[in-house]
Write a protein that holds these residues in place. Structure first.
Motif, PDB file in Angstrom:
ATOM      1  N   ALA A 326      66.775  -3.498 -28.224  1.00 19.91           N
ATOM      2  CA  ALA A 326      67.418  -2.310 -27.723  1.00 19.91           C
ATOM      3  C   ALA A 326      67.882  -2.174 -26.060  1.00 19.91           C
ATOM      4  O   ALA A 326      68.511  -1.180 -25.546  1.00 19.91           O
ATOM      5  N   GLY A 327      67.131  -3.152 -25.403  1.00 23.75           N
ATOM      6  CA  GLY A 327      67.257  -3.175 -23.930  1.00 23.75           C
ATOM      7  C   GLY A 327      66.394  -2.083 -23.276  1.00 23.75           C
ATOM      8  O   GLY A 327      66.576  -1.982 -21.967  1.00 23.75           O
ATOM      9  N   ARG A 328      65.264  -1.748 -23.983  1.00 23.67           N
ATOM     10  CA  ARG A 328      64.297  -0.713 -23.526  1.00 23.67           C
ATOM     11  C   ARG A 328      63.238  -1.525 -22.848  1.00 23.67           C
ATOM     12  O   ARG A 328      62.660  -2.557 -23.217  1.00 23.67           O
ATOM     13  N   SER A 329      62.585  -0.842 -21.764  1.00 20.67           N
ATOM     14  CA  SER A 329      61.507  -1.657 -20.976  1.00 20.67           C
ATOM     15  C   SER A 329      60.292  -1.147 -22.107  1.00 20.67           C
ATOM     16  O   SER A 329      60.119  -0.297 -22.660  1.00 20.67           O
ATOM     17  N   LEU A 330      59.414  -2.473 -21.744  1.00 24.53           N
ATOM     18  CA  LEU A 330      58.167  -2.171 -22.763  1.00 24.53           C
ATOM     19  C   LEU A 330      57.219  -1.537 -21.972  1.00 24.53           C
ATOM     20  O   LEU A 330      57.058  -2.050 -20.640  1.00 24.53           O
ATOM     21  N   ARG A 331      56.420  -0.765 -22.743  1.00 27.65           N
ATOM     22  CA  ARG A 331      55.313  -0.078 -22.093  1.00 27.65           C
ATOM     23  C   ARG A 331      53.878  -0.570 -22.619  1.00 27.65           C
ATOM     24  O   ARG A 331      53.906  -0.780 -23.774  1.00 27.65           O
ATOM     25  N   THR A 332      52.940  -0.489 -21.538  1.00 26.41           N
ATOM     26  CA  THR A 332      51.729  -0.891 -21.913  1.00 26.41           C
ATOM     27  C   THR A 332      50.948   0.357 -22.798  1.00 26.41           C
ATOM     28  O   THR A 332      51.405   1.269 -22.843  1.00 26.41           O
ATOM     29  N   LEU A 333      49.894   0.042 -23.334  1.00 24.95           N
ATOM     30  CA  LEU A 333      48.799   0.927 -24.200  1.00 24.95           C
ATOM     31  C   LEU A 333      48.435   2.133 -23.126  1.00 24.95           C
ATOM     32  O   LEU A 333      48.365   3.095 -23.475  1.00 24.95           O
ATOM     33  N   ASP A 334      47.968   1.372 -21.902  1.00 24.64           N
ATOM     34  CA  ASP A 334      47.488   2.290 -21.010  1.00 24.64           C
ATOM     35  C   ASP A 334      48.743   3.227 -20.474  1.00 24.64           C
ATOM     36  O   ASP A 334      48.451   4.550 -20.189  1.00 24.64           O
ATOM     37  N   GLU A 335      49.827   2.726 -20.437  1.00 28.51           N
ATOM     38  CA  GLU A 335      51.089   3.512 -19.885  1.00 28.51           C
ATOM     39  C   GLU A 335      51.247   4.711 -20.924  1.00 28.51           C
ATOM     40  O   GLU A 335      51.637   5.684 -20.569  1.00 28.51           O
ATOM     41  N   LEU A 336      51.218   4.272 -22.245  1.00 24.82           N
ATOM     42  CA  LEU A 336      51.387   5.184 -23.229  1.00 24.82           C
ATOM     43  C   LEU A 336      50.535   6.288 -23.475  1.00 24.82           C
ATOM     44  O   LEU A 336      50.496   7.505 -23.403  1.00 24.82           O
ATOM     45  N   ARG A 337      48.946   5.952 -23.085  1.00 25.03           N
ATOM     46  CA  ARG A 337      48.123   6.826 -23.055  1.00 25.03           C
ATOM     47  C   ARG A 337      48.238   7.861 -21.983  1.00 25.03           C
ATOM     48  O   ARG A 337      47.882   8.867 -22.048  1.00 25.03           O
ATOM     49  N   ALA A 338      48.552   7.316 -20.779  1.00 29.83           N
ATOM     50  CA  ALA A 338      48.880   8.090 -19.589  1.00 29.83           C
ATOM     51  C   ALA A 338      49.816   9.153 -19.999  1.00 29.83           C
ATOM     52  O   ALA A 338      49.981  10.301 -19.407  1.00 29.83           O
ATOM     53  N   GLU A 339      51.042   8.639 -20.551  1.00 32.16           N
ATOM     54  CA  GLU A 339      52.025   9.924 -21.004  1.00 32.16           C
ATOM     55  C   GLU A 339      51.654  10.872 -21.803  1.00 32.16           C
ATOM     56  O   GLU A 339      51.804  12.042 -21.561  1.00 32.16           O
ATOM     57  N   LEU A 340      50.651  10.409 -22.907  1.00 34.46           N
ATOM     58  CA  LEU A 340      50.117  11.368 -23.545  1.00 34.46           C
ATOM     59  C   LEU A 340      49.108  12.323 -22.987  1.00 34.46           C
ATOM     60  O   LEU A 340      49.523  13.767 -23.023  1.00 34.46           O
ATOM     61  N   ARG A 341      48.682  12.077 -21.945  1.00 33.89           N
ATOM     62  CA  ARG A 341      47.619  12.909 -21.179  1.00 33.89           C
ATOM     63  C   ARG A 341      48.427  13.561 -20.276  1.00 33.89           C
ATOM     64  O   ARG A 341      47.960  15.043 -19.933  1.00 33.89           O
ATOM     65  N   ALA A 342      49.529  13.205 -19.987  1.00 32.32           N
ATOM     66  CA  ALA A 342      50.324  14.056 -18.935  1.00 32.32           C
ATOM     67  C   ALA A 342      51.061  15.450 -19.572  1.00 32.32           C
ATOM     68  O   ALA A 342      51.467  16.131 -19.000  1.00 32.32           O
ATOM     69  N   VAL A 343      51.308  15.463 -20.930  1.00 26.67           N
ATOM     70  CA  VAL A 343      51.960  16.380 -21.507  1.00 26.67           C
ATOM     71  C   VAL A 343      51.316  17.651 -21.535  1.00 26.67           C
ATOM     72  O   VAL A 343      49.926  17.655 -22.038  1.00 26.67           O
ATOM     73  N   THR A 344      52.166  18.810 -21.069  1.00 25.65           N
ATOM     74  CA  THR A 344      51.656  19.865 -21.229  1.00 25.65           C
ATOM     75  C   THR A 344      52.178  20.924 -22.311  1.00 25.65           C
ATOM     76  O   THR A 344      53.258  20.458 -22.800  1.00 25.65           O
ATOM     77  N   ALA A 345      51.661  21.899 -22.531  1.00 26.28           N
ATOM     78  CA  ALA A 345      52.300  22.865 -23.465  1.00 26.28           C
ATOM     79  C   ALA A 345      53.762  23.291 -22.964  1.00 26.28           C
ATOM     80  O   ALA A 345      54.515  23.459 -23.903  1.00 26.28           O
ATOM     81  N   GLU A 346      54.018  23.348 -21.854  1.00 24.61           N
ATOM     82  CA  GLU A 346      55.462  23.855 -21.273  1.00 24.61           C
ATOM     83  C   GLU A 346      56.217  22.433 -21.629  1.00 24.61           C
ATOM     84  O   GLU A 346      57.370  22.858 -22.206  1.00 24.61           O
ATOM     85  N   ASP A 347      55.666  21.293 -21.656  1.00 29.09           N
ATOM     86  CA  ASP A 347      56.527  20.032 -22.098  1.00 29.09           C
ATOM     87  C   ASP A 347      56.998  20.140 -23.469  1.00 29.09           C
ATOM     88  O   ASP A 347      58.159  19.708 -23.995  1.00 29.09           O
ATOM     89  N   VAL A 348      55.828  20.508 -24.487  1.00 27.19           N
ATOM     90  CA  VAL A 348      56.223  20.664 -25.766  1.00 27.19           C
ATOM     91  C   VAL A 348      57.113  21.870 -26.182  1.00 27.19           C
ATOM     92  O   VAL A 348      57.959  21.569 -27.068  1.00 27.19           O
ATOM     93  N   HIS A 349      57.329  23.010 -25.257  1.00 21.96           N
ATOM     94  CA  HIS A 349      57.928  24.178 -25.480  1.00 21.96           C
ATOM     95  C   HIS A 349      59.520  23.567 -25.177  1.00 21.96           C
ATOM     96  O   HIS A 349      60.234  24.092 -25.911  1.00 21.96           O
ATOM     97  N   LYS A 350      59.882  22.788 -24.106  1.00 26.49           N
ATOM     98  CA  LYS A 350      60.659  22.374 -23.858  1.00 26.49           C
ATOM     99  C   LYS A 350      61.481  21.452 -24.768  1.00 26.49           C
ATOM    100  O   LYS A 350      62.616  21.456 -25.265  1.00 26.49           O
ATOM    101  N   VAL A 351      60.669  20.447 -25.576  1.00 27.84           N
ATOM    102  CA  VAL A 351      61.052  20.002 -26.861  1.00 27.84           C
ATOM    103  C   VAL A 351      61.577  20.801 -27.831  1.00 27.84           C
ATOM    104  O   VAL A 351      62.782  20.675 -28.542  1.00 27.84           O
ATOM    105  N   ALA A 352      60.648  21.879 -28.052  1.00 24.77           N
ATOM    106  CA  ALA A 352      61.090  22.869 -29.036  1.00 24.77           C
ATOM    107  C   ALA A 352      62.413  23.437 -28.731  1.00 24.77           C
ATOM    108  O   ALA A 352      63.248  23.774 -29.674  1.00 24.77           O
ATOM    109  N   LEU A 353      62.914  23.647 -27.534  1.00 26.16           N
ATOM    110  CA  LEU A 353      64.133  24.163 -27.367  1.00 26.16           C
ATOM    111  C   LEU A 353      65.093  23.130 -27.483  1.00 26.16           C
ATOM    112  O   LEU A 353      66.523  23.634 -28.035  1.00 26.16           O
TER     113      LEU A 353
END
Length: 580
Positions: A326-353
């Motif tokens: 699909a032409g998307r950049s590949l992310r490592t497991l460490d990068e994926l874990r870092a993204e998970l750790r950075a998610v806040t309740a406000e980020d989840v709220h934005k997804v809900a909206l």
């Protein structure tokens, strides 16, 4: 990071190759950027047919192999020794370049048998229409009419070297592997279409519960939102309310920067109002930011555990292959874990909206969600074509209109207003054609119009003009019908005034969703277990000297009553859902 968690990008015969070091049997897969959404409704099933033909020469083997056709990707995967993996992959490529056409008609029959037991999702039809990603909601009508030349042309166009990615998990890359495929270019993802004038929207169908999907930005926050939503639905509808048995969610990447979040809650007929109301309340709570930190942390921990598992990199290889295609950049497991750790309740709220703005909800038949701010998805067309009018011989007030630009069926509602279902020739996804002269026009928006000469008294020249108005590639020849529609006096049996042969609604083909099928299986197994216990006590309990006859009868009656209560959800879904 554990060496097993690294993924190396290399190349095999010009095909990008993802390799992850792993112990045990070698695993590999060949992924192509082609799927159901690349087809047309009139030729639906051609990719699946190519997949089956490519696997035929593999025969019966001691090692595990299979193929899968998805909306935008086709996978061939294998697990075995290095020699078996090499033989499988090379065999698939050899077959793709020279498909065993002597098996064509046999594989068509196999596909029809497979389709008879497949449960098709309903939401994509209403969201995307009868094209693109919406085709996963339809039967593989095109298979019946496909000839060798069409199938070979499809394989030579899509199953090419430039449109493939290989992934391998093992101690090393397999030696002696050659993948000979025709040259070709990388194909872009299917266009995203829409059959919804506005969202959030809803439609009423079935009795199995409430089902919702929403399109959101593909992110770690979206994954965590789906997990939090599942916990909240389970807590509100099962633990606290006792209304549902199953409440589940899913977040699936579409590989175009967006993901589809799906949520489901089952319901008994008597609990549908409570489940619908509770479902909407949970969504509303997340939309105003009521996101428990404890729930977010629990979901995050579970997602992180999946990324730190010993086989995490191996399990991600098929998805990484899709990203690469699909032409998307590949992310490592460490990068994926870092993204998970950075998610806040406000980020989840934005997804809900974001989910609230794009939501499509399926509510049980007879219910609505307009009170919750959802707009009813259209089940009719904004206007009818201008042309010759043929009144229904059933005297139900409906009429068929045949015009130069398309066909329409009009019906008279109980309030006296006229509704129309219209398919324009230029926007016709397919025409199902029966030997008795009947035609079913299916528009790209999912609306259907049945043109039945016997019901509307359509003359032969008009039917010939209708048949010639669409290109031959859009026509699907159907087998003879056992009982073609015949005129019946009076209104439709349901009293709605709907026509007997023309439909003013979308082609709602499958009636039972995959999650509803899971509910059937779960309740069916529980019911079977309870029935076994009840039968055992009924047969052998009477011999217990410590029980009186009255006690034996009372306990037996209770056990059988409980069995019926447990089995009822499965029976209800099976009775009230159907397929076309």
């Amino acid at each position: 990071m554990n060496p097993q968690a690294t993924v190396r990008l290399t190349e095999t015969d010009g095909i990008p190759t993802l390799f992850a070091q792993a112990a045990g049997p070698m695993r590999a897969g060949l992924v192509f950027r082609v799927g159901i959404a690349d087809e047309t409704l009139a030729r639906a099933g051609v990719t699946h047919l190519v997949e089956h033909l490519a696997l035929h020469r593999q025969g019966l083997a001691d090692y595990h192999f299979n193929g899968a056709t998805k909306a935008a990707f086709t996978h061939f995967h294998v697990e075995g020794t290095e020699h078996e993996v090499v033989a499988y992959l090379q065999g698939v490529c050899d077959s793709l370049t020279a498909l065993p056409m002597e098996r064509l008609e046999t594989e068509k029959e196999i596909l029809r048998t497979e389709e008879a037991r497949r449960e098709l999702p309903l939401l994509p039809l209403w969201r995307y229409g009868a094209q693109g990603y919406g085709l996963v909601s339809y039967p593989e009508w095109g298979v019946r009419n496909l000839g060798p030349q069409e199938v070979e042309a499809w394989a030579q166009t899509w199953f090419t070297q430039g449109n493939a990615v290989l992934w391998v998990a093992g101690e090393r890359l397999p030696e002696g592997l050659t993948l000979k495929l025709p040259a070709g270019q990388r194909r872009s993802l299917p266009a995203v279409t829409s059959a919804l004038p506005t969202t959030p929207a809803y439609f009423s169908e079935g009795t199995g519960g409430v089902l919702l999907d929403a399109v959101v930005t593909d992110s770690a926050a979206a994954q965590l939102y789906a997990g939090v939503l599942e916990r909240e639905l389970s807590r509100a509808l099962r633990q606290e309310g006792g209304f549902s048995y199953t409440a589940a969610t899913d977040c699936t990447a579409r590989r175009d920067g967006f993901a589809v979040v799906t949520a489901f809650a089952d319901a008994l007929p008597s609990k549908q109002d409570a489940v619908l109301g509770g479902f909407v309340d949970v969504l509303a709570a997340l939309q105003v930011g009521r996101i428990g930190q404890g729930d977010l942390d629990a979901v995050r921990t579970r997602a992180d555990s999946a990324l730190t598992a010993p086989d995490a990199a191996v399990r991600r290889l098929p998805a990484m292959a899709e990203d690469l295609l699909a032409g998307r950049s590949l992310r490592t497991l460490d990068e994926l874990r870092a993204e998970l750790r950075a998610v806040t309740a406000e980020d989840v709220h934005k997804v809900a909206l974001e989910a609230a703005e794009t939501a499509l909800m399926q509510v049980p038949g007879g219910h609505s969600a307009d009170w919750a701010g959802y707009t009813a998805a259209p089940t009719s067309s904004p206007h009818a074509v201008t042309g010759r009018r043929f009144a229904s011989k059933s005297n139900d007030g409906s009429a068929l209109i045949v015009g130069e630009e398309g066909v329409s069926v009009t019906t008279r509602a109980q309030d006296g207003t006229e509704r129309a279902a219209t398919v324009l020739y230029r926007a016709c996804a397919a025409v199902l054609s029966w030997p008795d002269g009947g035609r079913r026009f299916i528009g790209t928006d999912g609306v259907i119009v049945d043109v039945e000469p016997g019901l509307y008294g359509v003359d032969a020249p008009t039917m010939a003009a209708v048949a010639a108005a669409v290109p031959p590639a859009a026509v699907v020849g159907m087998p003879p019908r056992e009982r073609p529609p015949v005129p019946k006096p009076g209104p439709a049996p349901d009293g709605s005034g709907a026509p007997h042969a023309g439909s003013s609604q979308r082609a709602a083909l499958p009636r039972r969703t995959a999650l509803q099928t899971v509910a059937v299986v779960v309740f069916g197994l529980l019911g079977a277990l309870c029935a076994f216990l009840a039968l055992s006590f009924t047969v052998f309990g009477a011999e217990d000297p410590e029980l009186s006859t009255g006690e034996w009868i009372a306990i037996s009656a209770f056990l059988w009553g409980f069995t019926g209560l447990v089995s009822w959800p499965a029976v209800s879904i099976l009775r009230r859902t159907r397929r076309l």
